[in-house]
Design a protein around this motif. Structure first.
Motif, PDB file in Angstrom:
ATOM      1  N   ASN A  80       0.997  -0.727  -0.056  1.00 45.36           N
ATOM      2  CA  ASN A  80       0.273   0.098  -0.014  1.00 45.36           C
ATOM      3  C   ASN A  80       0.444   1.160   0.135  1.00 45.36           C
ATOM      4  O   ASN A  80       0.768   2.014   1.442  1.00 45.36           O
ATOM      5  N   GLN A 142      -8.497   1.110 -11.305  1.00 41.73           N
ATOM      6  CA  GLN A 142      -9.159  -0.850 -11.373  1.00 41.73           C
ATOM      7  C   GLN A 142      -8.251  -1.290 -11.248  1.00 41.73           C
ATOM      8  O   GLN A 142      -8.204  -2.165 -10.165  1.00 41.73           O
ATOM      9  N   ARG A 144      -6.082  -1.696  -8.682  1.00 45.21           N
ATOM     10  CA  ARG A 144      -5.848  -1.400  -7.339  1.00 45.21           C
ATOM     11  C   ARG A 144      -6.989  -1.070  -6.570  1.00 45.21           C
ATOM     12  O   ARG A 144      -6.788  -0.658  -5.502  1.00 45.21           O
ATOM     13  N   GLY A 145      -8.078  -1.405  -6.882  1.00 45.45           N
ATOM     14  CA  GLY A 145      -9.567  -0.803  -6.624  1.00 45.45           C
ATOM     15  C   GLY A 145      -9.625   0.477  -5.705  1.00 45.45           C
ATOM     16  O   GLY A 145      -8.910   1.664  -5.707  1.00 45.45           O
ATOM     17  N   SER A 146     -10.482   1.180  -6.299  1.00 44.67           N
ATOM     18  CA  SER A 146     -11.097   2.416  -6.238  1.00 44.67           C
ATOM     19  C   SER A 146     -11.402   3.423  -4.661  1.00 44.67           C
ATOM     20  O   SER A 146     -12.232   2.608  -3.851  1.00 44.67           O
ATOM     21  N   ALA A 147     -10.493   3.930  -3.919  1.00 40.70           N
ATOM     22  CA  ALA A 147     -10.483   3.995  -3.421  1.00 40.70           C
ATOM     23  C   ALA A 147     -12.315   5.455  -3.355  1.00 40.70           C
ATOM     24  O   ALA A 147     -11.560   6.217  -3.720  1.00 40.70           O
ATOM     25  N   PRO A 148     -13.317   5.607  -2.459  1.00 39.04           N
ATOM     26  CA  PRO A 148     -13.761   6.954  -3.374  1.00 39.04           C
ATOM     27  C   PRO A 148     -13.735   7.979  -2.133  1.00 39.04           C
ATOM     28  O   PRO A 148     -12.466   8.082  -1.386  1.00 39.04           O
ATOM     29  N   ARG A 150     -12.331  11.758  -0.288  1.00 38.13           N
ATOM     30  CA  ARG A 150     -13.112  12.153   0.809  1.00 38.13           C
ATOM     31  C   ARG A 150     -11.946  13.728   1.620  1.00 38.13           C
ATOM     32  O   ARG A 150     -11.595  13.650   0.638  1.00 38.13           O
ATOM     33  N   GLN A 200     -16.720  11.742   3.521  1.00 36.03           N
ATOM     34  CA  GLN A 200     -16.869  11.099   1.976  1.00 36.03           C
ATOM     35  C   GLN A 200     -17.584  10.542   1.348  1.00 36.03           C
ATOM     36  O   GLN A 200     -18.572  11.482   1.741  1.00 36.03           O
ATOM     37  N   ASN A 201     -17.432   9.661   1.231  1.00 32.17           N
ATOM     38  CA  ASN A 201     -18.158   8.829  -0.230  1.00 32.17           C
ATOM     39  C   ASN A 201     -18.754  10.340  -1.058  1.00 32.17           C
ATOM     40  O   ASN A 201     -20.073  10.738  -1.051  1.00 32.17           O
ATOM     41  N   ASN A 216     -19.053  12.436   8.168  1.00 32.24           N
ATOM     42  CA  ASN A 216     -19.040  11.098   8.443  1.00 32.24           C
ATOM     43  C   ASN A 216     -18.193  11.041   9.867  1.00 32.24           C
ATOM     44  O   ASN A 216     -17.427  10.275  10.401  1.00 32.24           O
ATOM     45  N   HIS A 220     -15.277  18.944  18.410  1.00 28.34           N
ATOM     46  CA  HIS A 220     -14.878  20.156  18.954  1.00 28.34           C
ATOM     47  C   HIS A 220     -14.497  20.268  19.660  1.00 28.34           C
ATOM     48  O   HIS A 220     -14.632  19.239  20.942  1.00 28.34           O
ATOM     49  N   ASN A 317     -15.389   4.286  22.066  1.00 36.60           N
ATOM     50  CA  ASN A 317     -16.540   3.991  22.018  1.00 36.60           C
ATOM     51  C   ASN A 317     -16.681   2.629  21.621  1.00 36.60           C
ATOM     52  O   ASN A 317     -15.974   2.217  20.676  1.00 36.60           O
ATOM     53  N   THR A 322     -26.061  -1.696  15.787  1.00 36.98           N
ATOM     54  CA  THR A 322     -25.985  -1.092  14.574  1.00 36.98           C
ATOM     55  C   THR A 322     -25.605   1.177  15.464  1.00 36.98           C
ATOM     56  O   THR A 322     -25.456   1.375  14.396  1.00 36.98           O
ATOM     57  N   ILE A 324     -23.767   3.213  17.774  1.00 31.61           N
ATOM     58  CA  ILE A 324     -22.207   3.498  18.417  1.00 31.61           C
ATOM     59  C   ILE A 324     -22.426   3.656  19.656  1.00 31.61           C
ATOM     60  O   ILE A 324     -23.304   5.257  20.392  1.00 31.61           O
TER      61      ILE A 324
ATOM     62  N   ARG B 267     -18.189  -2.978  13.450  1.00 38.36           N
ATOM     63  CA  ARG B 267     -19.259  -1.342  12.365  1.00 38.36           C
ATOM     64  C   ARG B 267     -18.510  -0.978  12.000  1.00 38.36           C
ATOM     65  O   ARG B 267     -17.986  -0.404  12.213  1.00 38.36           O
ATOM     66  N   ILE B 288      -8.358  -7.982  -4.636  1.00 31.37           N
ATOM     67  CA  ILE B 288      -8.674  -6.761  -4.207  1.00 31.37           C
ATOM     68  C   ILE B 288     -10.311  -6.940  -4.731  1.00 31.37           C
ATOM     69  O   ILE B 288     -11.286  -6.156  -3.942  1.00 31.37           O
ATOM     70  N   VAL B 289     -10.282  -6.311  -6.005  1.00 31.15           N
ATOM     71  CA  VAL B 289     -11.154  -6.051  -7.030  1.00 31.15           C
ATOM     72  C   VAL B 289     -12.269  -7.189  -6.765  1.00 31.15           C
ATOM     73  O   VAL B 289     -13.934  -6.407  -6.632  1.00 31.15           O
ATOM     74  N   LEU B 294     -10.529  -3.259  -0.196  1.00 31.93           N
ATOM     75  CA  LEU B 294      -9.805  -2.260  -0.622  1.00 31.93           C
ATOM     76  C   LEU B 294      -8.000  -2.592  -1.065  1.00 31.93           C
ATOM     77  O   LEU B 294      -7.969  -2.628  -2.398  1.00 31.93           O
TER      78      LEU B 294
END
Lengths: 680, 489
Positions: A80, A142, A144-148, A150, A200-201, A216, A220, A317, A322, A324, B267, B288-289, B294
């Motif tokens: 990585n 493609q 290596r996979g796509s990170a959205p 952020r 993100q996203n 996300n 503060h 936490n 679902t 937190i 989660r 990965i894909v 990832l």
């Protein structure tokens, strides 16, 4: 591919004598700084550009033919590592800082010689950093996979105000005794408010502001500190011949707990102008001024985290379904007794001016004992804590400083030289009730040790004596035992405890960050309207603890090594300079050892500045008081044998227990400046 | 000017020290000081969440497979300090044992803080007992991990509040640590409910969890009758079942199911609360894909030898249904090529961020109870009908024929094999091998079979104590025998 910044500054000063006795003034300095940044010194996984550049595979193209960028995942090793060029081109980091410095003051003469002055200053700051890391597009993505995409937005609002109130009395009696007495108090408060938002996203890379993504997370936080001081000072001089100053100040800091937050710091100093004495008169053509001075006093240090004496909780936490669920856990231990660190310093100096001011010499001897040091002392982890901040120990700093200023040529061509050099030694005198050494860690466990009789924060590790050149040497010298033990080509370490084998007990002190001496020299030349100055600065005999070599000098696997490590042991016939390469290291080859202690001595041509000033008459013609055109070079050249980028990277000594470490410091940048100075 | 005036007045009055101290007396705005906390039942609840959170950290369950699965014959790993677990070259300077030691004691300290402070707090008595039971369960679980990895360890059962206390603890005999574990678990069993109904209580320790862990402790201590009795009690709770389909134990949609007894909760979603296992166990490159992961890291990769232990029919096809749920031996990449690489499937999850999966980690589940029960019965009194019934329940679900007619030694071997496959990649194999006294023989046979030069030595059933811990407190700490450094006398 650029980082950079702009700065805009203005300054306003207004002073007014409102009445014969009352004077008041105000000054304001607003400034705005904008910049594009990048993460330089961070780790590779945090997109640290320097470390990424050093670690990136040399056999990958920066870009493929289709324009997409390569990445560590495109190799057989599938590591990585993000492409630093891609980061520099696509990463968006905008920094903005707005700052306002302002002071108002009033001064009132109550009586002849007695005046009262009150001032109130503020420093308002507003800083923000917006980061957007776009989605990786195209074929490379493609692979290596796509990170959205952020992004984040971080801001700090701060204010600091300082109120100073002093009463001053100045009087000279009988033309011989002059006295200045001052009493006052000051109060200071700092307030910081930080906020952070993450998103993100992002659906695409068109809109970098956070509203385009899904928020996300965020943070503060507010921190504050206050400082109150009372001070009193008396200066007494007899005919400028005998000088005396006594000071006492009492400081209260919010960083310490009730009952221990106040410290009292007295000091005295005295001077004797020998050149004013009758017996020196015969020497006056040579010795224009000669002064002997000495001082002794106490100072304090409260540089610890803002709520350093308090045991604090940290968020930790957990997940229920679902949801937190909030958790809080102890993060630090309370230390009710935590108080000021103190310095007791003795200073003796001699100042002389010779040959009608052509030569000035200053020599100083100092001895500083620092005690009740504020140290993060390592605890056994079984306690649940790793460190405890406490007052502990005693350290002695002792040294000499010399300054020599000469005016070598004083006619049409002028040349003057300022030279300074200083020598310092550091030794730990006492530690804790049992005198046990204090361990400290920088990047790896226990890289530093502070032990009685040695400099604070000495480097700790194995001492290399050589390389096992052949099988035969393995039988002659102590080896690391076991299946992962020493082989031919591995590092031969010193058997410090003499038990015949190399074990972690053979780690010892392998160096320290203290230089033998540091020095600087400035030459200033001027001829007619031209001026030139050259500033040299150097450090001699300093060891850098180059811990980048745990990664860049491991001769082990899939990452780059520093170029000189190519000269490694290959066989008994080709022994080389460094140990053998091996996928799974043996013989403690990659452990912290003296090979990572490297000479960081350097001489830097810090500044070269060349200028031309318009003659006064010519300047006046164009309605200016002064006009100077100049060219500067900063860090013009550095002479050093240190192979990483910057021997000064080791100067980041935030923690006095872990000095001297280079963990991938940013290179020194050479800066060229062209400028015009205009006076009206 | 108003502010100026206000502070000028404050300072004018600051000759008496009282108002000055007000000016200097700042409490943190954004952090809670310990002195203001642990006052109410709600505070204890929040403190307890952090004790659970400690389990889901690097150094505890996020990295436990390096210590509990990788050294076994089930899987291998890559990387410097992690490879050492695979080939038995862990030394006292290893970074993973350092993290394990530190993170586990941090979790224990959080339990100690709750237990030391809860008693005087006015709150619902039942809830108070429950919280104490949870804290004692969590403490016991963590000490059980420590004592199995390191042997004699410091036994800290109260909150450390100053330097003297921090340096006071040396290594206690393992027997004393086990006594404390058993005391904690008995107390937890007595005070915990059998199940919770509220969604905010998902994943809390239950009476069944305490009993199951106690059964495991007894089994580890070779107290077979006590183990059989305790595990029978778990069965008789009638709370847990074997899910009809083995694969339903795993994956985000099957969290905290009826077979599950205790799980670490994760989660996804970018909150730093995701499970890292999909990223860790994924293969590098095209994998990965294919799986939406990832970036794989080639950790906990099943050995070819393990693949061969699944039962096959005469044509050589694997008939054990657990195989396809647990691992695979090949995958099809994006270009349509078949890539022959083994990998763990139990925790796969397509995720937007690396190390942010949504699968829980199973610590205790009912199949483990049945197999432990069969083993305890067999060890205590030979191959009884109940023992066969327990193991056959597990086998039948896997699509395998029930066992019958085995003697003590035969059933013992059958149980060992069944545990290996049923509980694969859930951090049981290494503990089981050590518990059975078979680690050295099995691992060295394994290394011979795969032509590896690695060797396991007898002292390596325990890990070395991190060197940093001996360095910092040399008068009270010493090293396990067989490792370099100052070994215990």
């Amino acid at each position: 591919m650029a980082t950079g910044f702009d700065r805009f500054t203005a300054r306003v000063n207004l002073d007014a004598d409102l009445t014969r006795k009352l004077r008041a003034g105000i000054n304001l300095t607003p400034s705005l700084t904008r910049g594009n940044g990048i993460n330089t010194e961070g780790a590779t996984q945090n997109d640290g550009i320097i470390n990424l550049t050093l670690n990136m595979f040399p056999n990958l193209p920066v870009q493929y033919e289709d324009g997409t960028y390569s990445n560590g995942q495109n190799t057989d090793f599938g590591v990585n590592l993000e492409n630093p060029v891609w980061i520099l081109k696509n990463y968006h980091e905008k920094r903005r800082q707005l700052r306002l410095l302002g002071t108002v003051f009033a001064e009132y003469a109550i009586l002849e010689g007695l005046s009262v002055r009150s001032s109130f200053g503020v420093d308002l700051g507003n800083r923000s950093t917006h980061i957007f890391r776009p989605n990786v597009l195209g074929a490379g993505a493609q692979l290596r996979g796509s990170a959205p995409a952020r992004g984040s937005l971080a801001g700090i609002q701060s204010y600091n105000w300082l109120n100073e109130n002093t009463l001053t009395y100045t009087r000279t009696f009988n033309n011989a005794h002059s006295i200045t007495a001052l009493a006052g108090f000051t109060a200071q408060r700092q307030y910081n408010e930080e906020h952070l938002m993450n998103a993100q996203n992002f659906p695409n890379n068109f809109v970098p502001t956070l509203g385009a993504g899904q928020i996300n997370g965020g943070d503060h936080a507010i921190t504050e500190w206050t400082l109150l001081s009372y001070l009193a000072r008396v200066n007494y001089a007899f005919k400028s011949k005998y000088l005396f100053t006594g000071t006492i100040r009492r400081d209260g800091s919010s960083r310490f707990g009730p009952g221990v937050r106040w410290g009292a710091f007295p000091s005295v100093s005295a001077g004797w102008r020998l050149s004013e004495e009758a017996f020196m008169r015969g020497l006056s053509p040579v010795v224009n001024d000669l002064k002997l001075r000495g001082s002794y006093g106490l100072t304090g240090n409260n540089r610890i985290p803002v709520y350093g004496h308090l045991g604090l909780l940290q968020a930790s936490n957990y997940v229920r379904g679902t949801a937190i669920t909030p958790g809080l856990a102890p993060a630090t231990l309370t230390n009710r007794n935590l108080s000021w660190e103190k310095n007791r310093q003795l200073d003796i100096g001699l100042e002389a001016e010779l040959f009608k001011g052509r030569v000035a010499i200053t020599g100083d001897y100092y001895r500083k004992i620092t005690y009740d040091l504020l140290l993060n002392v390592q605890l056994p982890s079984a306690s649940g804590y790793e460190v405890l901040l406490q007052n502990l120990g005693k350290i002695k700093n002792e040294g000499w400083e010399f300054v020599l200023n000469t005016k070598n040529l004083t006619r049409a061509f002028r040349w003057s030289t300022d030279f300074n050099i200083s020598f310092n030694t550091n030794k730990v005198l006492a530690l804790g009730p049992e005198g046990d050494p204090i361990r400290a860690s920088s990047g790896q466990p226990n890289t530093h040790i502070t032990a009685i009789g040695h400099p604070a924060g000495s480097y700790f590790g194995f001492q290399q004596e050589g390389i096992f050149l052949n099988e035969e040497e393995l039988t002659r010298y102590p080896v690391v035992p076991g299946r992962n033990g020493s082989r031919a080509g591995d590092i031969r370490y010193k058997d410090v405890n003499g038990d015949g084998v190399i074990t972690p007990d053979d780690r010892t002190i392998i160096g320290n960050a203290l230089p033998d001496f540091i020095y600087g020299m400035t030459h200033t030349f001027s001829f007619k309207n031209f001026d030139l100055s050259v500033l040299l600065q150097g450090v001699q005999g300093m060891d850098v603890f180059n811990l980048t070599l745990t990664g860049l000098g491991h001769l082990q696997s899939t990452r780059n090594n520093r170029g000189d490590y190519a000269d490694r042991w290959r066989s008994a016939e080709q022994p080389g300079k460094y140990f053998r390469a091996n996928r799974a290291p043996t013989g403690f080859n990659t452990e912290v050892s003296s090979r990572m202690v490297e000479d960081g001595s350097y001489l830097n041509i810090r500044t070269v500045s060349f200028g031309y000033s318009l003659p006064a008459a010519a300047a006046k013609k164009i309605f200016l008081g002064r006009l100077r055109v100049y060219a500067n070079v900063q860090n013009a050249w550095i002479f050093t044998r240190y192979l990483n980028y910057n021997p000064e990277a080791s100067f980041g000594q935030d923690n006095p227990l872990t000095p001297g470490v280079d963990l991938g410091g940013y290179p020194l940048n050479r800066m060229y400046t062209l400028g015009i100075t205009v006076g009206i | 000017m108003k502010t100026l005036l206000k502070y000028a007045l404050l300072l004018a009055g600051c000759t008496g020290l009282i108002s000055c101290n007000n000016f200097l007396d700042l409490s943190p705005v954004s952090q809670v000081p310990v002195r203001d906390f642990y006052r109410t039942g709600e505070d204890i609840k929040i403190a307890l969440e952090s004790a659970y959170a400690a389990l889901a950290s690097d150094g505890q369950y996020n990295s436990q497979f390096y210590l509990a699965e990788v050294p076994s014959d089930n899987t291998t790993a890559t990387g410097t300090s992690t490879l050492n677990f695979d080939n038995f070259t862990v030394d006292p300077l290893n970074a993973v044992i350092e993290r394990t030691w530190t993170a586990t004691y941090q979790g224990i300290a959080r339990c100690n803080a709750v237990l030391d402070r809860i008693d005087p707090i006015p709150m619902d008595a039942t809830l108070k007992e429950q919280y104490k039971g949870e804290a004692r369960f969590l403490r016991a679980l963590q000490y059980f991990n420590l004592v199995r990895f390191f042997g004699d360890v410091p036994l800290v059962l109260h909150e450390v509040t100053n330097q003297q206390e921090a340096f006071a603890s040396g290594r206690e005999p393992a027997a004393a640590v086990y006594e404390a574990i058993i005391a904690d678990l008995l107390a937890a069993e007595a005070s915990l409910p059998t199940f919770y109904t509220a969604s905010t209580d998902i994943g809390r320790a239950t009476k069944g969890a305490a009993m199951t862990l106690l059964g495991k402790v007894y089994l580890t201590r070779k107290q077979y009758e006590a183990a059989a009795q305790k595990l029978k009690e778990v069965i008789d709770l009638n709370t847990y079942i074997l899910l009809p389909n083995y694969a339903s134990n795993f994956g985000p949609s099957n969290k905290n199911n009826r077979e599950s007894i205790f799980e670490i909760q994760y989660r996804t979603g970018g909150f730093d609360l995701g499970s890292p296992f999909a990223s860790l166990f994924g293969r590098r490159g095209d994998f990965i894909v294919v799986f939406g992961v990832l970036a794989g890291n080639d950790q906990n990769v099943p050995t070819q030898e393990f693949l061969n232990t699944y039962e096959r029919d005469q044509a050589g096809r694997i008939i054990d249904r657990r195989f396809t749920a647990s691992m695979d031996s090949q995958y099809v990449d994006t270009k349509g090529n078949i890539v022959r690489q083994t990998f763990v499937k139990k925790y796969l999850f397509p995720q937007a961020l690396a190390f942010d999966g949504d699968s829980n980690w199973p610590v205790l589940r009912y199949a483990d109870v049945l197999l432990m029960y069969a083993e305890a019965l067999n060890e205590a009194g030979g191959p009884t009908a109940d023992a066969f019934q327990a193991i056959n329940a597990v086998r039948t679900r896997a699509g395998l024929a029930p066992l019958a007619g085995l003697n003590y030694a035969g059933l013992k071997l059958a149980i060992e094999k069944e545990r290996r496959i049923e509980l694969a990649f859930e951090n049981h194999r290494w503990f089981d091998l050590v518990r059975w006294g078979k680690a050295v023989a099995v691992m060295n046979a394994h290394f011979r079979a795969i032509n590896s030069r690695s060797v396991m030595q007898p002292h390596q059933v325990l890990l070395p104590v991190p060197q940093s811990q001996i360095d910092v407190n040399p008068s009270r700490m010493c090293q396990n025998p067989g490792y370099t450094g100052n070994t215990c006398q």
